[in-house]
Write a protein that holds these residues in place. Structure first.
Motif, PDB file in Angstrom:
ATOM      1  N   LEU A 136       0.856  -1.179   0.000  1.00 45.59           N
ATOM      2  CA  LEU A 136       0.000   0.000   0.000  1.00 45.59           C
ATOM      3  C   LEU A 136       0.894   1.232   0.000  1.00 45.59           C
ATOM      4  O   LEU A 136       1.738   1.392   0.891  1.00 45.59           O
ATOM      5  N   ALA A 137       0.737   2.057  -0.995  1.00 45.12           N
ATOM      6  CA  ALA A 137       1.512   3.302  -1.088  1.00 45.12           C
ATOM      7  C   ALA A 137       0.578   4.382  -1.615  1.00 45.12           C
ATOM      8  O   ALA A 137       0.206   4.373  -2.785  1.00 45.12           O
ATOM      9  N   GLU A 138       0.176   5.277  -0.740  1.00 42.67           N
ATOM     10  CA  GLU A 138      -0.742   6.350  -1.129  1.00 42.67           C
ATOM     11  C   GLU A 138       0.019   7.371  -1.972  1.00 42.67           C
ATOM     12  O   GLU A 138       0.929   8.041  -1.476  1.00 42.67           O
ATOM     13  N   SER A 139      -0.347   7.482  -3.244  1.00 42.46           N
ATOM     14  CA  SER A 139       0.411   8.341  -4.161  1.00 42.46           C
ATOM     15  C   SER A 139       0.402   9.799  -3.730  1.00 42.46           C
ATOM     16  O   SER A 139       1.319  10.556  -4.064  1.00 42.46           O
ATOM     17  N   ALA A 140      -0.613  10.209  -2.977  1.00 38.42           N
ATOM     18  CA  ALA A 140      -0.691  11.606  -2.543  1.00 38.42           C
ATOM     19  C   ALA A 140       0.290  11.920  -1.428  1.00 38.42           C
ATOM     20  O   ALA A 140       0.590  13.090  -1.175  1.00 38.42           O
ATOM     21  N   THR A 141       0.821  10.894  -0.758  1.00 37.98           N
ATOM     22  CA  THR A 141       1.699  11.152   0.388  1.00 37.98           C
ATOM     23  C   THR A 141       3.065  10.495   0.267  1.00 37.98           C
ATOM     24  O   THR A 141       3.941  10.746   1.102  1.00 37.98           O
ATOM     25  N   ASN A 143       6.448  10.248  -1.986  1.00 42.83           N
ATOM     26  CA  ASN A 143       7.011  11.057  -3.070  1.00 42.83           C
ATOM     27  C   ASN A 143       7.210  10.224  -4.339  1.00 42.83           C
ATOM     28  O   ASN A 143       7.329   9.001  -4.307  1.00 42.83           O
ATOM     29  N   TYR A 144       7.282  10.904  -5.454  1.00 44.01           N
ATOM     30  CA  TYR A 144       7.225  10.253  -6.758  1.00 44.01           C
ATOM     31  C   TYR A 144       8.401   9.314  -6.997  1.00 44.01           C
ATOM     32  O   TYR A 144       8.240   8.224  -7.561  1.00 44.01           O
ATOM     33  N   ALA A 145       9.586   9.709  -6.571  1.00 41.82           N
ATOM     34  CA  ALA A 145      10.768   8.873  -6.802  1.00 41.82           C
ATOM     35  C   ALA A 145      10.620   7.524  -6.108  1.00 41.82           C
ATOM     36  O   ALA A 145      10.909   6.468  -6.687  1.00 41.82           O
ATOM     37  N   VAL A 146      10.159   7.545  -4.854  1.00 41.80           N
ATOM     38  CA  VAL A 146       9.966   6.299  -4.111  1.00 41.80           C
ATOM     39  C   VAL A 146       8.843   5.483  -4.749  1.00 41.80           C
ATOM     40  O   VAL A 146       8.964   4.266  -4.929  1.00 41.80           O
ATOM     41  N   TYR A 147       7.759   6.157  -5.080  1.00 39.79           N
ATOM     42  CA  TYR A 147       6.613   5.467  -5.676  1.00 39.79           C
ATOM     43  C   TYR A 147       7.019   4.791  -6.980  1.00 39.79           C
ATOM     44  O   TYR A 147       6.616   3.651  -7.268  1.00 39.79           O
ATOM     45  N   ALA A 161      -3.907   3.389  -2.356  1.00 40.21           N
ATOM     46  CA  ALA A 161      -5.132   3.470  -1.551  1.00 40.21           C
ATOM     47  C   ALA A 161      -4.902   4.415  -0.388  1.00 40.21           C
ATOM     48  O   ALA A 161      -3.772   4.819  -0.100  1.00 40.21           O
ATOM     49  N   ALA A 162      -5.990   4.779   0.273  1.00 43.07           N
ATOM     50  CA  ALA A 162      -5.899   5.698   1.405  1.00 43.07           C
ATOM     51  C   ALA A 162      -5.076   5.084   2.529  1.00 43.07           C
ATOM     52  O   ALA A 162      -5.216   3.901   2.854  1.00 43.07           O
ATOM     53  N   ASP A 163      -4.203   5.889   3.093  1.00 42.40           N
ATOM     54  CA  ASP A 163      -3.340   5.439   4.186  1.00 42.40           C
ATOM     55  C   ASP A 163      -4.196   5.173   5.424  1.00 42.40           C
ATOM     56  O   ASP A 163      -4.826   6.089   5.958  1.00 42.40           O
ATOM     57  N   PRO A 164      -4.256   3.944   5.926  1.00 41.95           N
ATOM     58  CA  PRO A 164      -5.080   3.651   7.109  1.00 41.95           C
ATOM     59  C   PRO A 164      -4.597   4.347   8.370  1.00 41.95           C
ATOM     60  O   PRO A 164      -5.354   4.502   9.332  1.00 41.95           O
ATOM     61  N   LEU A 165      -3.323   4.788   8.378  1.00 43.66           N
ATOM     62  CA  LEU A 165      -2.779   5.427   9.579  1.00 43.66           C
ATOM     63  C   LEU A 165      -3.485   6.738   9.896  1.00 43.66           C
ATOM     64  O   LEU A 165      -3.536   7.150  11.056  1.00 43.66           O
ATOM     65  N   LEU A 166      -4.019   7.402   8.872  1.00 44.13           N
ATOM     66  CA  LEU A 166      -4.696   8.678   9.105  1.00 44.13           C
ATOM     67  C   LEU A 166      -5.864   8.507  10.067  1.00 44.13           C
ATOM     68  O   LEU A 166      -6.012   9.265  11.038  1.00 44.13           O
ATOM     69  N   ALA A 167      -6.689   7.497   9.817  1.00 44.42           N
ATOM     70  CA  ALA A 167      -7.833   7.249  10.697  1.00 44.42           C
ATOM     71  C   ALA A 167      -7.389   6.645  12.027  1.00 44.42           C
ATOM     72  O   ALA A 167      -7.962   6.953  13.080  1.00 44.42           O
ATOM     73  N   MET A 168      -6.364   5.820  11.992  1.00 38.83           N
ATOM     74  CA  MET A 168      -5.900   5.163  13.217  1.00 38.83           C
ATOM     75  C   MET A 168      -5.402   6.171  14.237  1.00 38.83           C
ATOM     76  O   MET A 168      -5.726   6.092  15.425  1.00 38.83           O
ATOM     77  N   LYS A 169      -4.630   7.144  13.783  1.00 37.73           N
ATOM     78  CA  LYS A 169      -4.103   8.133  14.734  1.00 37.73           C
ATOM     79  C   LYS A 169      -5.169   9.128  15.156  1.00 37.73           C
ATOM     80  O   LYS A 169      -5.023   9.824  16.157  1.00 37.73           O
ATOM     81  N   GLY A 170      -6.259   9.203  14.382  1.00 39.73           N
ATOM     82  CA  GLY A 170      -7.346  10.113  14.746  1.00 39.73           C
ATOM     83  C   GLY A 170      -8.212   9.589  15.884  1.00 39.73           C
ATOM     84  O   GLY A 170      -8.928  10.360  16.528  1.00 39.73           O
ATOM     85  N   VAL A 171      -8.165   8.279  16.147  1.00 46.89           N
ATOM     86  CA  VAL A 171      -8.947   7.684  17.241  1.00 46.89           C
ATOM     87  C   VAL A 171      -8.056   7.634  18.484  1.00 46.89           C
ATOM     88  O   VAL A 171      -7.162   6.793  18.576  1.00 46.89           O
ATOM     89  N   LYS A 172      -8.285   8.538  19.411  1.00 52.32           N
ATOM     90  CA  LYS A 172      -7.425   8.632  20.589  1.00 52.32           C
ATOM     91  C   LYS A 172      -7.779   7.561  21.613  1.00 52.32           C
ATOM     92  O   LYS A 172      -8.956   7.305  21.888  1.00 52.32           O
ATOM     93  N   ASN A 173      -6.740   6.940  22.175  1.00 55.64           N
ATOM     94  CA  ASN A 173      -6.987   5.955  23.228  1.00 55.64           C
ATOM     95  C   ASN A 173      -7.160   6.664  24.570  1.00 55.64           C
ATOM     96  O   ASN A 173      -6.953   7.874  24.686  1.00 55.64           O
TER      97      ASN A 173
END
Length: 372
Positions: A136-141, A143-147, A161-173
């Motif tokens: 999984l490599a979100e093209s928006a985040t 960089n092009y050389a790595v992608y 696809a959308a990076d799942p970490l965005l939602a994961m870090k948004g849910v505070k424990n």
């Protein structure tokens, strides 16, 4: 045909180019984060499995900071470290300048199943990867050389696809939530102390400026043993300056506070246990229902009132207000121009804005001379 990646900045920006940030990298303790890097990596692997992936290349710094509890000061007012992380079912490789990683951080990362590799080796390492993975490599985040390297490696199947970490870090424990509350309480104490000092120093007749506001706030916030850095550049805007979006006072351009009108303060801090962003408006004197923001001076000998105005419309509004409310017919002399400057020729440019808050805007400016 083929597409060739050119690193034009390396050829064009050869003088005055700052070195890559290399502030010390450290690990936020679990007592503040709630989960260890190993626990978060397992959570991520579970999310990747749900999306039909076996690996991820993490390139977004805020997501990486959350995933490994990794902290540094590479970006102003933002405790991030420039790095990448490649995560598979049984590996996690952190690409970072290893010289900047503290021994304690290195030991903790290794204990959590994370190995270190040089930051500049990521392209070569990913190109040589032979273990088959659906990455999984979100093209928006990423960089092009790595992608591009990921796409060109036959062992890797890239899924944009959308990076799942965005939602994961948004849910505070629960640990994070408790610390957030505590950090806001301590920050509130600093704000109250700031207000007390501001009021006392103004009452004593001391001349304060918008820059003084920033100095006082920093003094009280930085006294907290969990303080790291301001969460953005303080916005202290007096009077009309508060009407400017994300105004920022500078030593060359700032206002002196007076015992009238409003002071807008938008500020915050990042602590070990949380980040704050607080906006407050302070009256600096006795307030009236309206503040026309007029700079006036009374001449007792001529019994005339002098007004500094910004245009004829302001006079029209003032005259109509006096007529409607008080039945007074005010007589205004013709405005006199204090200063006038004409450009030598037409020109244009743009102003880009990224701070003091992490926002982005570009304003195009164009001007041309008029007849004098």
């Amino acid at each position: 045909g083929s597409i060739k990646t050119l690193f034009l900045e390396d050829e064009l920006w050869v003088e005055g180019r700052p070195a890559r940030p290399a502030t010390p990298a450290w690990i936020l303790p679990k007592e503040y984060a709630g989960f260890s890097p190993a626990e978060k990596l397992e959570q991520l692997r579970g999310k990747l499995k749900e999306q039909g992936c076996t690996a991820q290349l993490v390139g977004k710094l805020d997501n990486l900071a959350w995933l490994l509890n990794l902290r540094a000061m590479d970006i102003e007012c933002t405790p991030y470290a420039m790095a990448y992380c490649y995560v598979t079912p049984n590996r996690a490789v952190l690409f970072i300048d290893q010289a900047r990683v503290t021994p304690e951080a290195k030991a903790e990362l290794e204990a959590n199943g994370v190995t270190l590799a040089d930051y500049d080796s990521i392209l070569d390492v990913m190109a040589a990867e032979t273990e088959p993975q659906t990455v999984l490599a979100e093209s928006a985040t990423v960089n092009y050389a790595v992608y591009q390297v990921l796409e060109n490696n036959p062992a890797l199947t890239v899924k944009d696809a959308a990076d799942p970490l965005l939602a994961m870090k948004g849910v505070k424990n629960e640990v994070e939530l408790a610390h957030l509350r505590e950090s806001h309480l301590r920050d509130a104490v600093a704000m109250v102390r700031f207000q007390i000092e501001l009021e006392n120093r103004l009452a004593s007749g001391e001349q304060l400026t918008e820059l003084t506001v920033d100095e006082i706030l920093h003094k009280y916030r930085s006294a907290d043993d969990k303080f790291l850095v301001e969460s953005f550049g303080t916005i202290a805007a007096y009077g009309g300056n508060a009407a400017m979006m994300h105004y920022h006072a500078t030593p060359e351009d700032h206002a002196v506070l007076q015992r009238k009108g409003f002071l807008l303060v938008d500020s915050g801090a990042t602590y070990m246990d949380g980040t704050t962003d607080i906006t407050r408006t302070y009256p600096l004197g006795e307030l009236t229902e309206e503040d026309p923001l007029l700079d006036s001076a009374w001449n007792p000998e001529k019994r005339e009132l002098y007004l500094h105005i910004t245009g004829k419309i302001q006079l029209e509004i003032l005259g109509e207000t006096l007529r409607e409310r008080y039945g007074l017919a005010a007589l205004f002399s013709a405005p006199s121009v204090i200063y006038k400057e004409t450009p030598a020729k037409a020109g244009e440019g743009f102003e880009s804005y990224t701070m003091p808050k992490p926002c982005w805007a570009v304003v195009r400016l164009a001007m041309e001379p008029l007849p004098r």
